[in-house]
Structure formats: structure tokens, C-alpha cells
Write a protein that holds these residues in place. Structure first.
Motif, PDB file in Angstrom:
ATOM      1  N   VAL A  89       3.080   5.991  -2.470  1.00  0.00           N
ATOM      2  CA  VAL A  89       4.290   6.798  -2.704  1.00  0.00           C
ATOM      3  C   VAL A  89       4.652   6.781  -4.188  1.00  0.00           C
ATOM      4  CG1 VAL A  89       6.772   6.989  -2.215  1.00  0.00           C
ATOM      5  CG2 VAL A  89       5.185   6.417  -0.380  1.00  0.00           C
ATOM      6  N   GLY A  90       4.578   5.597  -4.787  1.00  0.00           N
ATOM      7  CA  GLY A  90       4.956   5.444  -6.192  1.00  0.00           C
ATOM      8  C   GLY A  90       4.117   6.300  -7.111  1.00  0.00           C
ATOM      9  N   MET A  91       2.791   6.192  -6.979  1.00  0.00           N
ATOM     10  CA  MET A  91       1.924   6.929  -7.905  1.00  0.00           C
ATOM     11  C   MET A  91       2.008   8.443  -7.656  1.00  0.00           C
ATOM     12  SD  MET A  91       0.881   4.809 -10.028  1.00  0.00           S
ATOM     13  CE  MET A  91      -0.242   5.745 -11.037  1.00  0.00           C
ATOM     14  N   TRP A 112       0.835  -1.213   0.000  1.00  0.00           N
ATOM     15  CA  TRP A 112       0.000   0.000   0.000  1.00  0.00           C
ATOM     16  C   TRP A 112       0.867   1.261   0.000  1.00  0.00           C
ATOM     17  CZ3 TRP A 112      -4.649  -0.009  -1.629  1.00  0.00           C
ATOM     18  CH2 TRP A 112      -5.477  -1.112  -1.428  1.00  0.00           C
ATOM     19  N   VAL A 113       1.926   1.209   0.831  1.00  0.00           N
ATOM     20  CA  VAL A 113       2.839   2.362   0.900  1.00  0.00           C
ATOM     21  C   VAL A 113       3.460   2.596  -0.477  1.00  0.00           C
ATOM     22  CG1 VAL A 113       5.029   3.193   1.871  1.00  0.00           C
ATOM     23  CG2 VAL A 113       3.353   2.059   3.347  1.00  0.00           C
ATOM     24  N   LEU A 114       3.891   1.497  -1.084  1.00  0.00           N
ATOM     25  CA  LEU A 114       4.540   1.578  -2.389  1.00  0.00           C
ATOM     26  C   LEU A 114       3.589   2.146  -3.449  1.00  0.00           C
ATOM     27  CD1 LEU A 114       7.394   0.715  -3.175  1.00  0.00           C
ATOM     28  CD2 LEU A 114       6.450  -1.396  -4.042  1.00  0.00           C
ATOM     29  N   LEU A 115       2.339   1.673  -3.407  1.00  0.00           N
ATOM     30  CA  LEU A 115       1.334   2.157  -4.362  1.00  0.00           C
ATOM     31  C   LEU A 115       1.131   3.666  -4.194  1.00  0.00           C
ATOM     32  CD1 LEU A 115      -0.851   1.385  -6.518  1.00  0.00           C
ATOM     33  CD2 LEU A 115      -2.439   1.120  -4.625  1.00  0.00           C
ATOM     34  N   THR A 135       4.626  10.035  -6.536  1.00  0.00           N
ATOM     35  CA  THR A 135       5.911  10.498  -7.074  1.00  0.00           C
ATOM     36  C   THR A 135       5.869  10.602  -8.596  1.00  0.00           C
ATOM     37  OG1 THR A 135       6.960   9.285  -5.277  1.00  0.00           O
ATOM     38  CG2 THR A 135       8.416  10.086  -7.000  1.00  0.00           C
TER      39      THR A 135
END
Lengths: 86, 403
Positions: free
Chosen positions: A14-16, A9-12, A18
Motif C-alpha cells: 500500500v505504501g509504495m 507486506w500490506v504496508l509495503l 500510494t
């Protein structure tokens, strides 16, 4: 496993955020550059060549198409200086 | 009889008979060679990869890449390159010096940059956002990969296939899950070759006939752009410099890829003054890098590494990442169209993944099929090029969080 899902969830998020932020910056930088260049460096010397046949029988649209084609094929390095009809 | 036995022992025939997986791998290598040579699917990559697989799996040739643990010495040190070459052969020398160090993907990106024209994107800057939306597959497929038993680093490497960018996928995998390099590179390049199949497959399911018929040129006439670029050459030269600095500050981990892409683009845009550099970047350097990259990636695919359930997961997961990315771009355009008067053809969103320029060509063909006057190429290229930037940034995020 649940820890990994939390990370997902964090990756989703932060990724989107960014990726959108960077592409928002691309848009802002692009628009700002265009604004400044239009204002201070608007003279583009690379205009299409004049009809060199001296007869005026090459349509301006054809000249533009040839120039665009040469630019595309040569990656912008080529320059049309003369067009002759055989 | 003794002579015949000795001759037999000298050949690889005995070992091939003992390990049937080797035959299967040689068959896989042959299939990739067939796809590259006959079907012309990404031949520049699939031919070296396919041949690398064949070489690596023939016993006794010493052309397979060994796992990193085998070159590790006590005290977190590694064998030097001379030791690696003499102990494990030249392919390990190539792999550990050029691939494992992460050297070749940025070098290829430099060549890609020198072949890229940011012009279409600069003329249609608002379309750059769809290059961001189409990165959703990279992060979306992460959940499924975790559920299938992949570690977070492996899941990140799998997800990056959704960016549809070979060098980015390879670079990310080298840093996060180098043991999966072979299958991930194969999946990434195979799906890129299948863009003409996957884009229409997703677009036909998500788009209505009315949406296919949205004519971008007519929309431009109805709602013309606020200003025109008076000196595109100057903008194209300044743009990579400014963008490179800004991205380096915001996402430093994406700089090896994006920095080299933008440098390549700069030497192309400067023109005659740096044309020799640009020619070198797009010609000899890029071609040499591609040969070594392909052969070394193929050489990582031994039977022991490749014939694993995770490979199947990568093939399925890679397809899903790809499809979700395309769908993400299309859906983003649909949402955008709900809020604005000037409509955008959702095919422009479908090309928000990398795969330049094939995705744009496919979307253009698809648009022309529904309306022969609907030329979408320049608009698709805008989101397509921004997709290259988007996928490199997404790779930077994966590396900095998971690495």
C-alpha cells in the motif's frame, strides 16, 4: 508475529503504491499546468534587465547570471533593475 | 557540619552519585553538543537536543518529560496545561502543548516549504519518480524491526527514519510511538548529518564507473525536452494549490505536513505581496519552533527511556532504512536506464530521499569527482524535492494504517 509480518507486506504494498501514485500525480499535475500556462499565460514579464550602462559592455550571459544569483539569494523576491560597472 | 550536610542535600550531587545512568546521559548530551558546535553537524537541532538532554537528566531540575500515563486522569481525560506545568515543570508544558499535539513539525514544514524551490522538479518532472523509489527503506526496514521485537507502531516510527526528514520522523513518532521520540529524533538527525558519508558509501557499492560518468547535460542535448516552461512563476504559484487539494483528497493523513509545506511554498512563490508572511515562516516562526522542538525532544531522553536495547535497534535499523532508501533510488534509475535511450545518472536516484539540499550537494560533488563537467545539482534537486513529498506521503500511509 506472523500477523505483524502480514501487516508489513500490506504496508509495503500500500505504501509504495500510494507514494508512486502521488508522485505520478505530481508529474501529471505539473505537465498539465505547464501545458495550460504555456498556452494561456505564457507572457513572463520577469525578463533580465537591459544593459543600463549605455555602453553595451556587459555580456548578456553575465546579466543573466546576476539576475539568477539575485533571484536565488532573495528567494525570487528580488529584482535587478540596474547594473552599473565601477 | 550540619550546614554542610544541608548544602550537600540541596545540590544534585547525591542523586547523581546514586544513578550512574544520569552521568552517561549527560555524556551523550555533551557528545551531541560537541557534534553540533565543533563538527557543525545539524547544529540548529543537535545543540538544543543535546542541551535538552543535559537539562532533563540533572536531578531535581524538573526539566525531564514524564510519560503520558502520568498526566492521564481517570475516564480518558488528561491534566490541563496549567496542572502539567505546576506539577511537572515548564518542559512538560512545552512538550504536551507543542509536541504531543503534533503542532511543531507542521509549523517547521511550513518554513521548509517557504525555503523550497519546486522549480528544478518542475523542469525535470520525470525525475520525481525517483523520490518515490527512495521511500522503499521506510517500508523495507519494517520487517527487520518486527523480527527484532518492535511492535508494528514502533516499527513504523523506526522505518520513517529512512525518509531522511526530521520533522516527518518526529511527527510520525509522536502519533505512533511517542515513547521512542528521543532516540528516533536523534537517529534521524544524526543520519541526515551523515549524508555526506552514507550516500557515497552506498553509491560506490552499487554504481559502476560508467554510470558515474553519465552526463545529464549531454543527455539533455542529445534528447532535448519536448517543451519549455514559458512562465515558470505562474506554474510555481498554481502548483502548490492544485497539488495540495489533490493530496488532501488521496492521502488525508499526510495533509498536516504536506499542506503546511505547500502553503509555505505558496507564500514564497507569490512574491512581494506575501513576502512578510514568507519571512516570518522562514525566520522567527521556524527558529522558535526549532528551539522548542529540539529542547523538548532532548528532554524526553532520560536515562530510563534512552538506555534501553530498543535504542540500539533504532540506531542500527535507522541506518539500514536510510541505506535501503538510497539503494532503492539508485536501483530504480538502473531499471529505468534499461528501458530508455535517454540515460539518467543513478546519483539522481540516490537523492530521492528528503535531506534537501545536502543529499543533492553530495551527489553533485560525487559526480564532479568522476567528471569535472558533470554538474548534477539541478537534476538531483528534482528527485530530492520530490523525496520531501514522498516521505510525507509515506508518513501519512504509516499513520493511517498503524495509527
Amino acid at each position: 508475529m506472523s500477523e505483524s509480518f502480514d501487516q508489513a507486506w500490506v504496508l509495503l504494498g500500500v505504501g509504495m503504491v500510494t507514494v508512486f501514485s502521488v508522485l505520478l500525480l505530481v508529474v501529471i499535475i505539473g505537465n498539465t499546468l505547464i501545458f495550460f500556462v504555456n498556452r494561456f499565460f505564457s507572457g513572463d514579464s520577469s525578463g533580465p534587465p537591459a544593459d543600463q550602462t549605455g555602453k553595451g559592455d556587459i555580456h548578456p550571459a553575465k546579466v543573466a547570471a546576476i539576475v539568477a544569483g539575485v533571484k536565488n539569494v532573495t528567494g525570487g523576491r528580488g529584482n535587478v533593475i540596474d547594473i552599473r560597472k565601477k | 557540619m550540619e550546614i554542610l550536610r544541608q548544602l550537600y542535600d540541596m545540590t544534585a550531587l547525591g542523586e547523581i552519585g546514586e544513578t550512574p545512568g544520569v552521568l552517561l546521559m549527560i555524556l551523550i548530551g555533551a557528545v551531541l553538543l560537541y557534534l553540533g558546535i565543533v563538527k557543525k553537524y545539524e547544529p540548529l537541532l543537535l545543540v538544543p537536543i543535546g542541551f535538552g538532554i543535559v537539562l532533563a537528566n540533572l536531578p531535581g531540575g524538573n526539566m525531564d518529560v514524564v510519560p503520558a500515563e502520568m498526566v492521564e486522569l481517570p475516564g480518558h481525560r488528561y491534566m490541563n496545561l496549567f496542572e502539567i506545568a505546576s506539577e511537572y515543570g515548564i518542559m512538560n508544558f512545552v512538550y504536551y502543548s507543542l509536541i504531543k499535539t503534533g503542532f511543531l513539525p507542521p509549523i517547521i514544514f511550513m518554513g521548509v516549504g517557504a525555503l523550497t524551490d519546486f522549480g528544478p522538479m518542475l523542469r525535470n518532472l520525470r525525475l520525481a519518480f525517483f523520490g518515490a523509489a527512495a521511500q522503499i527503506g521506510i517500508f523495507g526496514v519494517f520487517f527487520g524491526a518486527i523480527a527484532l521485537g518492535f511492535s508494528p507502531k514502533e516499527a513504523g516510527s523506526l522505518g520513517i527514519i529512512g525518509g531522511a526528514d526530521g520533522p516527518t520522523a518526529i511527527y510520525t513518532t509522536i502519533l505512533l510511538a511517542p515513547h521512542l521520540l528521543g532516540p528516533i529524533a536523534i537517529a534521524a538527525y544524526s543520519y541526515m548529518a551523515l549524508v555526506p558519508v552514507i550516500v557515497p558509501l552506498v553509491a560506490n557499492r552499487l554504481m559502476t564507473k560508467k554510470e558515474f560518468l553519465i552526463n545529464m547535460k549531454k543527455q539533455d542535448k542529445l534528447y532535448p525536452p519536448k517543451f519549455k516552461i514559458k512562465n515558470i512563476k505562474a506554474v510555481k504559484i498554481i502548483f502548490p494549490i492544485v497539488l495540495g487539494v489533490v493530496v488532501a483528497i488521496l492521502v488525508p493523513s499526510s495533509v498536516p505536513l504536506l499542506g503546511m509545506l505547500l502553503f509555505g511554498n505558496l507564500i514564497k512563490e507569490i512574491g512581494t505581496a506575501t513576502s512578510r508572511l514568507s519571512d516570518a515562516a522562514t525566520g522567527p516562526i521556524m527558529n522558535t519552533a526549532t528551539i522548542f522542538l529540539g529542547l523538548a525532544v532532548g528532554a524526553t531522553m532520560t536515562a530510563k527511556v534512552f538506555l534501553d536495547l530498543k535504542t540500539l535497534g533504532i540506531i542500527v535499523g535507522g541506518f539500514l532504512a536510510f541505506a535501503i532508501s538510497i539503494a532503492g533510488g539508485i536501483l530504480a534509475v538502473k531499471v529505468y536506464n534499461l528501458m530508455t535511450k535517454k540515460k539518467i545518472n543513478p546519483l539522481v536516484g540516490a537523492t530521492g530521499l528528503s535531506a534537501v539540499p545536502m543529499a543533492s550537494r553530495v551527489a553533485n560533488e560525487l559526480g564532479l569527482k568522476h567528471d569535472s563537467s558533470n554538474h548534477l545539482l539541478q537534476y538531483c534537486m528534482a528527485s530530492n524535492i520530490s523525496g520531501v513529498i514522498g516521505s510525507a506521503v509515506a508518513a501519512g500511509v504509516l499513520i493511517s494504517i498503524l495509527g
